[in-house]
Design an enzyme around this catalytic site. Structure first.
Site, PDB file in Angstrom:
ATOM      1  N   LYS A  12       0.421  -0.981   0.024  1.00 39.04           N
ATOM      2  CA  LYS A  12       0.076  -0.067  -0.487  1.00 39.04           C
ATOM      3  C   LYS A  12       0.902   1.387  -0.087  1.00 39.04           C
ATOM      4  O   LYS A  12       1.804   1.279   0.378  1.00 39.04           O
ATOM      5  CB  LYS A  12      -0.969  -0.075   1.131  1.00 39.04           C
ATOM      6  CG  LYS A  12      -1.909  -1.509   1.373  1.00 39.04           C
ATOM      7  CD  LYS A  12      -2.800  -1.143   2.077  1.00 39.04           C
ATOM      8  CE  LYS A  12      -3.644  -2.320   2.059  1.00 39.04           C
ATOM      9  NZ  LYS A  12      -4.439  -2.469   3.795  1.00 39.04           N
ATOM     10  N   TYR A  52     -12.331  -3.188  -3.500  1.00 37.43           N
ATOM     11  CA  TYR A  52     -12.700  -3.112  -2.145  1.00 37.43           C
ATOM     12  C   TYR A  52     -14.360  -2.783  -2.153  1.00 37.43           C
ATOM     13  O   TYR A  52     -15.228  -2.365  -1.756  1.00 37.43           O
ATOM     14  CB  TYR A  52     -12.397  -1.459  -1.610  1.00 37.43           C
ATOM     15  CG  TYR A  52     -10.877  -1.210  -0.771  1.00 37.43           C
ATOM     16  CD1 TYR A  52     -10.800  -2.640   0.103  1.00 37.43           C
ATOM     17  CD2 TYR A  52     -10.260  -0.806  -0.854  1.00 37.43           C
ATOM     18  CE1 TYR A  52      -9.126  -2.982   0.752  1.00 37.43           C
ATOM     19  CE2 TYR A  52      -8.954  -0.904  -1.172  1.00 37.43           C
ATOM     20  CZ  TYR A  52      -8.073  -1.842   0.069  1.00 37.43           C
ATOM     21  OH  TYR A  52      -7.247  -1.980   0.663  1.00 37.43           O
ATOM     22  N   PHE A  60     -15.814   3.675   6.586  1.00 31.83           N
ATOM     23  CA  PHE A  60     -13.809   3.698   6.291  1.00 31.83           C
ATOM     24  C   PHE A  60     -13.673   3.480   4.701  1.00 31.83           C
ATOM     25  O   PHE A  60     -12.576   3.735   4.705  1.00 31.83           O
ATOM     26  CB  PHE A  60     -13.450   2.284   7.170  1.00 31.83           C
ATOM     27  CG  PHE A  60     -13.159   0.994   6.763  1.00 31.83           C
ATOM     28  CD1 PHE A  60     -12.678   0.940   5.310  1.00 31.83           C
ATOM     29  CD2 PHE A  60     -14.527   0.664   7.836  1.00 31.83           C
ATOM     30  CE1 PHE A  60     -13.262  -0.607   5.830  1.00 31.83           C
ATOM     31  CE2 PHE A  60     -14.096  -0.693   7.956  1.00 31.83           C
ATOM     32  CZ  PHE A  60     -13.944  -1.392   7.040  1.00 31.83           C
ATOM     33  N   ARG A  88      -1.623 -14.196   3.749  1.00 35.29           N
ATOM     34  CA  ARG A  88      -2.640 -13.605   5.421  1.00 35.29           C
ATOM     35  C   ARG A  88      -1.526 -13.856   6.787  1.00 35.29           C
ATOM     36  O   ARG A  88      -2.106 -13.242   7.140  1.00 35.29           O
ATOM     37  CB  ARG A  88      -4.050 -14.060   5.339  1.00 35.29           C
ATOM     38  CG  ARG A  88      -4.723 -13.744   3.427  1.00 35.29           C
ATOM     39  CD  ARG A  88      -5.339 -12.303   3.598  1.00 35.29           C
ATOM     40  NE  ARG A  88      -6.594 -12.388   5.187  1.00 35.29           N
ATOM     41  CZ  ARG A  88      -6.974 -11.732   4.930  1.00 35.29           C
ATOM     42  NH1 ARG A  88      -6.982 -10.445   4.355  1.00 35.29           N
ATOM     43  NH2 ARG A  88      -8.556 -11.414   6.347  1.00 35.29           N
ATOM     44  N   ARG A 105       3.249  -6.873   9.081  1.00 34.89           N
ATOM     45  CA  ARG A 105       1.841  -5.512  10.117  1.00 34.89           C
ATOM     46  C   ARG A 105       2.715  -5.696  10.907  1.00 34.89           C
ATOM     47  O   ARG A 105       2.354  -4.232  11.637  1.00 34.89           O
ATOM     48  CB  ARG A 105       0.219  -5.712   9.959  1.00 34.89           C
ATOM     49  CG  ARG A 105      -0.208  -5.184   8.328  1.00 34.89           C
ATOM     50  CD  ARG A 105      -1.272  -6.173   8.445  1.00 34.89           C
ATOM     51  NE  ARG A 105      -1.801  -6.004   6.686  1.00 34.89           N
ATOM     52  CZ  ARG A 105      -2.954  -6.999   6.731  1.00 34.89           C
ATOM     53  NH1 ARG A 105      -4.073  -7.075   7.357  1.00 34.89           N
ATOM     54  NH2 ARG A 105      -3.913  -5.703   5.624  1.00 34.89           N
ATOM     55  N   ASN A 119      -2.037  -0.411   7.013  1.00 30.51           N
ATOM     56  CA  ASN A 119      -1.112  -1.686   7.547  1.00 30.51           C
ATOM     57  C   ASN A 119      -0.691  -2.002   6.611  1.00 30.51           C
ATOM     58  O   ASN A 119       0.007  -3.699   6.151  1.00 30.51           O
ATOM     59  CB  ASN A 119      -2.546  -1.749   7.863  1.00 30.51           C
ATOM     60  CG  ASN A 119      -3.560  -2.600   6.983  1.00 30.51           C
ATOM     61  OD1 ASN A 119      -3.933  -2.975   5.759  1.00 30.51           O
ATOM     62  ND2 ASN A 119      -4.837  -3.202   7.887  1.00 30.51           N
ATOM     63  N   HIS A 122      -1.874  -5.329   1.763  1.00 28.71           N
ATOM     64  CA  HIS A 122      -3.592  -6.309   1.062  1.00 28.71           C
ATOM     65  C   HIS A 122      -3.135  -7.637   0.978  1.00 28.71           C
ATOM     66  O   HIS A 122      -2.425  -7.641  -0.123  1.00 28.71           O
ATOM     67  CB  HIS A 122      -4.017  -5.622   0.567  1.00 28.71           C
ATOM     68  CG  HIS A 122      -4.994  -6.561  -0.482  1.00 28.71           C
ATOM     69  ND1 HIS A 122      -6.351  -6.322   0.015  1.00 28.71           N
ATOM     70  CD2 HIS A 122      -5.279  -6.799  -1.727  1.00 28.71           C
ATOM     71  CE1 HIS A 122      -6.974  -7.229  -0.815  1.00 28.71           C
ATOM     72  NE2 HIS A 122      -6.157  -7.771  -1.735  1.00 28.71           N
ATOM     73  N   GLU A 133     -10.103 -10.233  -7.504  1.00 30.85           N
ATOM     74  CA  GLU A 133      -8.639  -9.273  -7.649  1.00 30.85           C
ATOM     75  C   GLU A 133      -7.867  -9.580  -8.870  1.00 30.85           C
ATOM     76  O   GLU A 133      -6.940  -7.927  -9.317  1.00 30.85           O
ATOM     77  CB  GLU A 133      -7.975  -8.580  -6.375  1.00 30.85           C
ATOM     78  CG  GLU A 133      -9.178  -8.954  -5.380  1.00 30.85           C
ATOM     79  CD  GLU A 133      -8.757  -9.193  -3.629  1.00 30.85           C
ATOM     80  OE1 GLU A 133      -7.900  -9.612  -3.841  1.00 30.85           O
ATOM     81  OE2 GLU A 133      -9.732  -8.550  -2.423  1.00 30.85           O
TER      82      GLU A 133
END
Ligand code: DAT
Ligand code: MG
Length: 141
Positions: A12, A52, A60, A88, A105, A119, A122, A133
């Protein structure tokens, strides 16, 4: 049983701006996963709204999209046995304050008190999300 998967990873804008691209890719490669595609790019509003879509309507989501447009991101397709779950696990939980040390993270992100959680990375959360995605970010694949 073989369960080789592909997942979409994003570094990000906070991760790119703070110089963590190499560290994130290092961890992916050190784990033994393979890079299939890699690109530095600026995502537009339409792409991010699609990306998203599951969060549409949440308070948010617009701050999240604005954050994701605040600078370039690195998009990658990563391949490996059970990589969706595996990345993940490398990334750690969503809240960087409580994400376990040793995770991306947990080690590289913290709460800055901004409108949205920043964070660093993704990662797709299921085979269905990964397929959706990857098609969105890398339509040529
Ligand atoms: P993850 O990225 O761990 O899959 P998510 O898909 O639930 O988490 O949310 C997407 C991103 O949105 C997340 O990485 C950080 C931000 N976010 C999630 N929940 C939030 C909240 N309650 N307040 C602010 N930002 C949030
Ligand atoms: Mg998610």
């Amino acid at each position: 049983m073989s369960d080789v998967q592909r997942t979409l990873v994003l570094v990000k804008p906070d991760g790119v701006a703070r110089g963590h691209v190499g560290e994130v890719l290092r961890r992916i490669e050190a784990k033994g996963y393979t890079l299939v595609a890699l690109e530095l790019r600026e995502a537009d509003e339409a792409l991010l709204a699609e990306h998203y879509a599951e969060h549409a309507g949440k308070p948010f989501v617009q701050p999240l999209i604005d954050f994701m447009r605040s600078g370039p991101v690195v998009a990658a397709v990563v391949e490996g046995q059970r990589v969706i779950e595996g990345f993940r696990s490398l990334a750690g939980t969503t809240d960087p304050t409580t994400a376990a040390p040793g995770t991306i993270r947990g080690d590289l992100a913290r709460d800055w008190g901004r409108k949205v959680i920043e964070n660093v990375v993704h990662g797709s959360d299921s085979p269905e999300s990964a397929a959706r995605e990857i098609a969105l970010w890398f339509p040529a694949l």
